[in-house]
Design a protein around this motif. Structure first.
Motif, PDB file in Angstrom:
ATOM      1  N   PRO A  11       0.825  -1.217   0.000  1.00  0.00           N
ATOM      2  CA  PRO A  11       0.000   0.000   0.000  1.00  0.00           C
ATOM      3  C   PRO A  11       0.857   1.265   0.000  1.00  0.00           C
ATOM      4  O   PRO A  11       2.006   1.269   0.451  1.00  0.00           O
ATOM      5  N   THR A  12       0.290   2.339  -0.499  1.00  0.00           N
ATOM      6  CA  THR A  12       0.923   3.638  -0.339  1.00  0.00           C
ATOM      7  C   THR A  12       0.899   3.996   1.153  1.00  0.00           C
ATOM      8  O   THR A  12       0.156   3.389   1.939  1.00  0.00           O
ATOM      9  N   SER A  13       1.681   4.979   1.520  1.00  0.00           N
ATOM     10  CA  SER A  13       1.784   5.334   2.941  1.00  0.00           C
ATOM     11  C   SER A  13       0.499   5.924   3.496  1.00  0.00           C
ATOM     12  O   SER A  13       0.315   6.000   4.712  1.00  0.00           O
ATOM     13  N   ILE A  14      -0.406   6.335   2.598  1.00  0.00           N
ATOM     14  CA  ILE A  14      -1.642   6.993   3.050  1.00  0.00           C
ATOM     15  C   ILE A  14      -2.885   6.165   2.715  1.00  0.00           C
ATOM     16  O   ILE A  14      -4.004   6.638   2.836  1.00  0.00           O
ATOM     17  N   ALA A  15      -2.699   4.903   2.304  1.00  0.00           N
ATOM     18  CA  ALA A  15      -3.824   4.081   1.859  1.00  0.00           C
ATOM     19  C   ALA A  15      -4.790   3.785   3.009  1.00  0.00           C
ATOM     20  O   ALA A  15      -4.361   3.481   4.128  1.00  0.00           O
ATOM     21  N   PRO A  16      -6.095   3.850   2.748  1.00  0.00           N
ATOM     22  CA  PRO A  16      -7.076   3.509   3.784  1.00  0.00           C
ATOM     23  C   PRO A  16      -7.098   2.012   4.042  1.00  0.00           C
ATOM     24  O   PRO A  16      -6.825   1.204   3.152  1.00  0.00           O
ATOM     25  N   LYS A  17      -7.437   1.637   5.248  1.00  0.00           N
ATOM     26  CA  LYS A  17      -7.521   0.213   5.603  1.00  0.00           C
ATOM     27  C   LYS A  17      -8.964  -0.295   5.595  1.00  0.00           C
ATOM     28  O   LYS A  17      -9.205  -1.485   5.731  1.00  0.00           O
ATOM     29  N   SER A  18      -9.900   0.602   5.431  1.00  0.00           N
ATOM     30  CA  SER A  18     -11.314   0.219   5.456  1.00  0.00           C
ATOM     31  C   SER A  18     -12.123   1.269   4.718  1.00  0.00           C
ATOM     32  O   SER A  18     -11.624   2.349   4.394  1.00  0.00           O
ATOM     33  N   ILE A  19     -13.378   0.935   4.472  1.00  0.00           N
ATOM     34  CA  ILE A  19     -14.274   1.902   3.830  1.00  0.00           C
ATOM     35  C   ILE A  19     -14.484   3.114   4.732  1.00  0.00           C
ATOM     36  O   ILE A  19     -14.586   4.253   4.259  1.00  0.00           O
ATOM     37  N   ALA A  20     -14.519   2.889   6.039  1.00  0.00           N
ATOM     38  CA  ALA A  20     -14.661   4.019   6.966  1.00  0.00           C
ATOM     39  C   ALA A  20     -13.467   4.965   6.843  1.00  0.00           C
ATOM     40  O   ALA A  20     -13.634   6.195   6.821  1.00  0.00           O
ATOM     41  N   ASP A  21     -12.266   4.386   6.755  1.00  0.00           N
ATOM     42  CA  ASP A  21     -11.071   5.218   6.545  1.00  0.00           C
ATOM     43  C   ASP A  21     -11.191   5.985   5.237  1.00  0.00           C
ATOM     44  O   ASP A  21     -10.826   7.165   5.150  1.00  0.00           O
ATOM     45  N   LEU A  22     -11.676   5.301   4.213  1.00  0.00           N
ATOM     46  CA  LEU A  22     -11.805   5.920   2.897  1.00  0.00           C
ATOM     47  C   LEU A  22     -12.746   7.119   2.949  1.00  0.00           C
ATOM     48  O   LEU A  22     -12.445   8.195   2.403  1.00  0.00           O
ATOM     49  N   SER A  97     -12.590  -3.120 -10.421  1.00  0.00           N
ATOM     50  CA  SER A  97     -12.451  -3.268  -8.975  1.00  0.00           C
ATOM     51  C   SER A  97     -11.458  -2.243  -8.450  1.00  0.00           C
ATOM     52  O   SER A  97     -10.302  -2.203  -8.881  1.00  0.00           O
ATOM     53  N   ILE A  98     -11.898  -1.419  -7.525  1.00  0.00           N
ATOM     54  CA  ILE A  98     -11.064  -0.343  -6.986  1.00  0.00           C
ATOM     55  C   ILE A  98     -10.085  -0.923  -5.968  1.00  0.00           C
ATOM     56  O   ILE A  98     -10.486  -1.618  -5.026  1.00  0.00           O
ATOM     57  N   ASP A  99      -8.813  -0.635  -6.135  1.00  0.00           N
ATOM     58  CA  ASP A  99      -7.782  -1.118  -5.226  1.00  0.00           C
ATOM     59  C   ASP A  99      -7.426   0.001  -4.245  1.00  0.00           C
ATOM     60  O   ASP A  99      -6.734   0.955  -4.599  1.00  0.00           O
ATOM     61  N   LEU A 100      -7.904  -0.127  -3.021  1.00  0.00           N
ATOM     62  CA  LEU A 100      -7.693   0.913  -2.021  1.00  0.00           C
ATOM     63  C   LEU A 100      -6.211   1.115  -1.699  1.00  0.00           C
ATOM     64  O   LEU A 100      -5.806   2.205  -1.285  1.00  0.00           O
ATOM     65  N   ALA A 101      -5.402   0.072  -1.887  1.00  0.00           N
ATOM     66  CA  ALA A 101      -3.972   0.167  -1.565  1.00  0.00           C
ATOM     67  C   ALA A 101      -3.239   1.154  -2.452  1.00  0.00           C
ATOM     68  O   ALA A 101      -2.132   1.590  -2.123  1.00  0.00           O
ATOM     69  N   THR A 102      -3.844   1.525  -3.588  1.00  0.00           N
ATOM     70  CA  THR A 102      -3.168   2.409  -4.546  1.00  0.00           C
ATOM     71  C   THR A 102      -3.516   3.876  -4.343  1.00  0.00           C
ATOM     72  O   THR A 102      -3.113   4.725  -5.151  1.00  0.00           O
ATOM     73  N   TYR A 103      -4.209   4.201  -3.274  1.00  0.00           N
ATOM     74  CA  TYR A 103      -4.637   5.592  -3.044  1.00  0.00           C
ATOM     75  C   TYR A 103      -3.452   6.545  -2.960  1.00  0.00           C
ATOM     76  O   TYR A 103      -2.482   6.321  -2.254  1.00  0.00           O
ATOM     77  N   ARG A 104      -3.551   7.604  -3.707  1.00  0.00           N
ATOM     78  CA  ARG A 104      -2.622   8.730  -3.633  1.00  0.00           C
ATOM     79  C   ARG A 104      -3.355   9.944  -4.172  1.00  0.00           C
ATOM     80  O   ARG A 104      -4.482   9.837  -4.656  1.00  0.00           O
ATOM     81  N   ARG A 105      -2.751  11.101  -4.094  1.00  0.00           N
ATOM     82  CA  ARG A 105      -3.331  12.310  -4.675  1.00  0.00           C
ATOM     83  C   ARG A 105      -2.413  12.827  -5.763  1.00  0.00           C
ATOM     84  O   ARG A 105      -1.185  12.660  -5.678  1.00  0.00           O
TER      85      ARG A 105
END
Length: 492
Positions: A11-22, A97-105
């Motif tokens: 995961p990126t350093s800022i990736a959410p771990k759950s939908i609530a985090d997202l 399918s959205i991969d939450l581990a790839t979150y970045r801005r």
């Protein structure tokens, strides 16, 4: 599947771990950018409203038109119908399918949130055979089942042109202007010219969670080389594809077109996409490194003296890569132009034979091991790919072949090569690689091809990806080039 951090992704350093985090991360946003990757390594995506995105992330993903697997990089439908997307199935939707581990801005785009997606069949819910992220994830998963972790690094060489998309079209892609003149590899002076652009690439990469290890000028007019930080294989492929996106985006803002084309100039070196690979065990120890005792005395089981500073597993892995290299060439060199980079061979450090060497840049696979580096840094560098490779397929091919070599305990085909002579080639002492996309594709699609084995790519991938390469060859064979007109128009 959807809405989760998928197997094999660091995961990126800022990736959410759950939908609530997202939901918390996106509380101040109104839109999100998403993208997947097609077989040519082109990002295909769109903006979504935050509400639509969160709904998709919380469920089975969202529908994405399958046509991105039914057309080429210029949106032309393939010459023959392929399985995933065609007229018969109406170019139906796939599941993205959205991969939450790839979150970045995206820092240069108003800090908009960004996610990568993987593609699944809407009926079977299985990963489609040609989804680049799905292909590599399957290879990484096979390694994980053996208790191994796949690590990789990519190095890109790429030209910069003082052009825009509009000026390139107006010039018909002729007489284009390099960003700077002359051959200036590792130059400290040339980085002072266009220094804002040069530094932006490095600085924005860090903000974009695509960490770099090195960034410098390479030999050639306006050529840069960038080494991406070593990491897990799937994260590496994500970073590699996103680095291209970043460089092109930053370039557009500054009137520069970076090109990852393998051979833009006939009389100059081409652009490589070297790939470094290694395996670690469940304890984090390098599977390629020799023990301290072996480092002092040499490994008795080494097949050749020059390989005594790598483990037996590394030797088997290397043998597997060499055995399958000719059969997977389109995944390393996927374009017509890419093979022109290999024509020069060792003269341009673009190897075109089944060879390996200890710290040799003349070989197709370079062994990097003690005493050049500490044992823990032991790795292999595959030097065949050009900068135009699809990193997912290229990294998949290398690890699949290498693990096949370990499983079969394959032997090396011959001694290491530090310099390949013309006499060696003529005498048949080494096996040459295919010299055109047409020949490479035919070899990959042959019934006996190693690429067809389930432990490598499997028949479904070979048929689809091979069909896309046949399309590329057909377009090339139908094209009339400036070279032909200049050569034959008057005198033929």
């Amino acid at each position: 599947m959807p809405g989760e951090n998928l197997v094999g992704v660091t995961p990126t350093s800022i990736a959410p771990k759950s939908i609530a985090d997202l939901e918390a991360l996106l509380k101040d946003d109104i839109k999100v950018k998403v993208a997947g990757i097609d077989v040519d390594g082109v990002l295909r995506g769109k903006y979504m409203s935050k509400e639509k995105f969160l709904s998709a992330a919380s469920s089975d993903g969202f529908g994405f038109c399958s046509v991105i697997f039914g057309w080429d990089m210029h949106d032309a439908v393939y010459s023959r119908e392929l399985l995933i997307s065609n007229r018969a199935n109406g170019y139906r939707d796939l599941i993205a399918s959205i991969d939450l581990a790839t979150y970045r801005r995206i820092p240069w785009e108003g800090n908009v949130p960004f996610f990568l997606v993987s593609f699944y069949d809407s009926e079977t819910k299985e990963a489609i055979c040609a989804d680049p992220r799905g292909v590599l994830r399957a290879v990484v998963s096979r390694a994980q089942q053996k208790g191994w972790r796949c690590l990789a690094g990519c190095e890109y060489e790429y030209f910069q042109f003082k052009e825009t998309p509009e000026s390139l079209a107006q010039k018909n892609f002729s007489n284009i202007q390099p960003l700077t003149p002359g051959m200036h590899g590792y130059s400290l002076l040339r980085t002072q010219i266009n220094s804002d652009y040069f530094n932006d690439i490095f600085d924005e990469s860090l903000k974009f969670e695509v960490p770099l290890e090195g960034h410098h000028t390479e030999t050639g007019p306006g050529v840069y080389e960038t080494a991406l930080a070593y990491t897990d294989a799937l994260r590496m492929a994500d970073n590699a594809i996103l680095f291209k996106f970043l460089a092109k985006s930053i370039g557009m803002k500054r009137g520069v077109v970076p090109s990852f084309m393998a051979k833009p100039w006939g009389n100059l070196p081409g652009c490589s996409g070297h790939i470094h690979v290694s395996l670690r065990d469940s304890n984090g120890k390098s599977l390629f490194a020799v023990s301290e005792a072996e480092l002092k005395t040499g490994r008795e089981s080494a097949q050749y003296s020059d390989t005594k500073f790598v483990s037996q597993e590394c030797e088997w892995f290397l043998a597997g890569v060499l055995a399958g290299l000719p059969d997977i060439m389109p995944t390393l060199v996927p374009t017509i132009n890419g093979y022109k980079r290999l024509v020069g061979g060792e003269a341009f450090w673009a190897p075109n034979a089944v060879t390996y060497g200890y710290d040799s840049r003349a070989a197709s696979v370079r062994i990097i091991a003690p005493p050049s580096v500490p044992p823990a840094a032991t790795r292999l560098e595959v030097r065949v790919p050009g900068a135009d490779m699809n990193p997912y397929f290229a990294i998949s091919a290398i690890f699949a072949l290498g693990m096949r070599g370990i499983e079969k305990k394959l032997s090396l085909p011959g001694p290491p090569v530090s310099q390949l002579t013309l006499e060696d080639k003529k005498a048949g002492k080494v096996k040459m690689l295919p010299t055109s996309l047409e020949a490479a594709t035919a070899r990959m699609m042959a019934a006996e091809s190693i690429a067809r084995e389930d432990a490598v790519f499997g028949p479904a991938f070979v048929e689809h990806f091979g069909g896309t390469r046949e399309h590329e060859v057909k377009l090339w064979n139908e094209a009339v080039t400036n070279w032909e007109v200049e050569r034959y128009l008057e005198l033929a």
